[in-house]
Motif scaffolding. Structure first.
Motif, mmCIF file in Angstrom:
data_model
loop_
_atom_site.group_PDB
_atom_site.id
_atom_site.type_symbol
_atom_site.label_atom_id
_atom_site.label_comp_id
_atom_site.label_asym_id
_atom_site.label_seq_id
_atom_site.Cartn_x
_atom_site.Cartn_y
_atom_site.Cartn_z
ATOM 1 N N PRO A 83 0.823 -1.222 0.000
ATOM 2 C CA PRO A 83 0.000 0.000 0.000
ATOM 3 C C PRO A 83 0.859 1.277 0.000
ATOM 4 C CG PRO A 83 -0.548 -1.479 1.841
ATOM 5 C CD PRO A 83 0.764 -1.920 1.284
ATOM 6 N N LEU A 84 0.515 2.186 -0.886
ATOM 7 C CA LEU A 84 1.162 3.501 -0.950
ATOM 8 C C LEU A 84 0.113 4.559 -0.637
ATOM 9 C CD1 LEU A 84 3.244 3.087 -4.247
ATOM 10 C CD2 LEU A 84 4.066 2.833 -1.891
ATOM 11 N N LYS A 85 0.414 5.406 0.328
ATOM 12 C CA LYS A 85 -0.556 6.413 0.786
ATOM 13 C C LYS A 85 -0.798 7.483 -0.287
ATOM 14 C CE LYS A 85 -1.198 9.833 4.455
ATOM 15 N NZ LYS A 85 -1.269 10.954 3.492
ATOM 16 N N LYS A 86 -2.066 7.786 -0.492
ATOM 17 C CA LYS A 86 -2.410 8.873 -1.403
ATOM 18 C C LYS A 86 -2.074 10.205 -0.744
ATOM 19 C CE LYS A 86 -5.999 6.406 -3.947
ATOM 20 N NZ LYS A 86 -7.416 6.382 -4.383
ATOM 21 N N ASP A 87 -1.777 11.198 -1.568
ATOM 22 C CA ASP A 87 -1.249 12.464 -1.062
ATOM 23 C C ASP A 87 -2.264 13.263 -0.253
ATOM 24 O OD1 ASP A 87 0.764 14.406 -0.804
ATOM 25 O OD2 ASP A 87 -0.174 15.614 -2.369
ATOM 26 N N ASN A 88 -3.527 13.238 -0.660
ATOM 27 C CA ASN A 88 -4.510 14.138 -0.053
ATOM 28 C C ASN A 88 -5.417 13.482 0.987
ATOM 29 O OD1 ASN A 88 -5.697 12.556 -1.947
ATOM 30 N ND2 ASN A 88 -6.926 14.176 -2.887
ATOM 31 N N ASN A 89 -5.172 12.185 1.293
ATOM 32 C CA ASN A 89 -5.977 11.513 2.320
ATOM 33 C C ASN A 89 -5.206 10.308 2.858
ATOM 34 O OD1 ASN A 89 -6.454 9.261 0.499
ATOM 35 N ND2 ASN A 89 -7.977 10.558 -0.512
ATOM 36 N N GLN A 122 0.965 8.550 -11.360
ATOM 37 C CA GLN A 122 1.397 9.797 -10.732
ATOM 38 C C GLN A 122 1.759 9.579 -9.264
ATOM 39 O OE1 GLN A 122 1.997 12.687 -12.490
ATOM 40 N NE2 GLN A 122 3.043 13.132 -10.561
ATOM 41 N N ILE A 123 1.029 8.698 -8.579
ATOM 42 C CA ILE A 123 1.352 8.379 -7.180
ATOM 43 C C ILE A 123 2.747 7.746 -7.097
ATOM 44 C CG2 ILE A 123 0.743 6.898 -5.217
ATOM 45 C CD1 ILE A 123 -2.210 7.310 -6.018
ATOM 46 N N TYR A 124 3.044 6.841 -8.022
ATOM 47 C CA TYR A 124 4.369 6.200 -8.036
ATOM 48 C C TYR A 124 5.466 7.239 -8.268
ATOM 49 C CZ TYR A 124 1.532 1.984 -8.834
ATOM 50 O OH TYR A 124 0.600 0.982 -8.750
ATOM 51 N N LEU A 125 5.199 8.154 -9.193
ATOM 52 C CA LEU A 125 6.201 9.172 -9.519
ATOM 53 C C LEU A 125 6.388 10.156 -8.361
ATOM 54 C CD1 LEU A 125 5.247 9.895 -13.251
ATOM 55 C CD2 LEU A 125 7.039 8.386 -12.363
ATOM 56 N N ASP A 126 5.299 10.468 -7.664
ATOM 57 C CA ASP A 126 5.402 11.343 -6.490
ATOM 58 C C ASP A 126 6.230 10.679 -5.398
ATOM 59 O OD1 ASP A 126 3.863 13.230 -7.749
ATOM 60 O OD2 ASP A 126 1.993 12.712 -6.711
ATOM 61 N N TYR A 127 6.014 9.382 -5.206
ATOM 62 C CA TYR A 127 6.804 8.643 -4.219
ATOM 63 C C TYR A 127 8.280 8.595 -4.624
ATOM 64 C CZ TYR A 127 3.825 6.755 -0.531
ATOM 65 O OH TYR A 127 3.056 6.612 0.594
#
Length: 279
Positions: free
Chosen positions: A127-133, A169-174
């Motif tokens: 699990p990878l945490k979403k940025d806004n929640n 985008q979540i992967y790239l942000d991480y």
């Protein structure tokens, strides 16, 4: 003189044939037999030993045939799912790939000086945490190369129409966050997800798995984003900048020969997986 080109079983078969024809070994053969078995540190076999060894060899061959038959049946059933609406072929393929994923990466990247080395699977569906929640999206495979200090996000797609830009985008942000800090933030984020979950106990096992790598993760700030996709989307998924997908593989790109206890079974599986490239 003993033929070193022959395997132990082949040498034993030669002696067995002679024993069955004559009921004994002749003097010359006896010397050869003694020398051979002394060289491998084993006692000279009796006819009973050879009989048992022969039965064992036949049993193992029969087992291999049965195993191969099962693998063929399994893969045919999985690929049939690509023709049936709502069948989650991705998950079914993911279970199988998880068995081989470490060796596949090791073999696939062995000629790459920057990425070569041994890979360890931290977890599937991490699990990878979403940025806004405090919700999460899961990466199919999270792996680690301690030697090169690299973290791997490997995403599996089995359908050419499956392309989630928000997920990417979540992967790239991480990847950016880990580059600016360390991969230890994965553990911190997982704890946040767990503490805000209605079923926190479900995260205990995965917490235990990643905690085993906490020391290594604290020294890693490099992440590779790899997508394993059907052949067609290789042209459809764009990679315009260096901060996008790092490596893009189709199923045909997966190595056939790997160093694994089920390497023969993998060869059959890999052949079937290449059919997904037509999806």
């Amino acid at each position: 003189m003993i033929d070193r080109e022959l395997q132990d079983e082949q040498q034993a078969r030669m002696f067995e044939n002679e024993y069955q024809l004559t009921g004994k070994y002749d003097k010359e053969s006896s010397e050869r037999i003694k020398a051979f078995y002394n060289s491998i540190g084993k006692p000279i076999p009796t006819l009973k030993d050879l009989y048992n060894a022969n039965n064992s060899l036949v049993y193992n061959k029969r087992s291999n045939v049965l195993n191969n038959s099962f693998i063929n049946c399994l893969m045919e059933n999985i690929l049939e799912g690509t023709k049936i609406p709502k069948v989650q072929v991705e998950r079914e393929v993911g279970f199988i790939l998880g068995i081989f994923i470490e060796e596949l990466l090791c073999e696939k990247l062995k000629m790459n000086d920057e990425y070569s080395g041994n890979y360890q699977l931290i977890s599937r569906e991490f699990p990878l945490k979403k940025d806004n929640n405090n919700q999460s999206t899961n990466i199919d495979f999270l792996l680690l190369n301690k030697e090169k200090g690299i973290l791997i996000f490997l995403e599996l797609k089995t359908d050419s129409s499956s392309n989630n830009n928000e997920q990417l985008q979540i992967y790239l942000d991480y990847k950016k966050r880990i580059n600016e800090a360390t991969a230890a933030l994965l553990l911190n984020d997982l704890l946040v997800i767990k503490n805000n979950s209605s079923k926190p106990k479900k995260y205990d096992y995965i917490m235990t798995k990643i905690e085993k790598f906490s020391s290594a993760l604290a020294h890693i700030n490099k992440t590779l984003v790899i997508y394993l996709v059907p052949g067609e989307p290789k042209n459809g998924i764009k990679k315009p900048k260096s901060n996008e997908i790092d490596l893009l593989w189709s199923f045909s790109d997966l190595p056939i020969d790997i160093n694994h206890q089920y390497s023969d079974e993998w060869k059959i599986i890999q052949k079937y997986l290449t059919e997904l490239d037509k999806n």
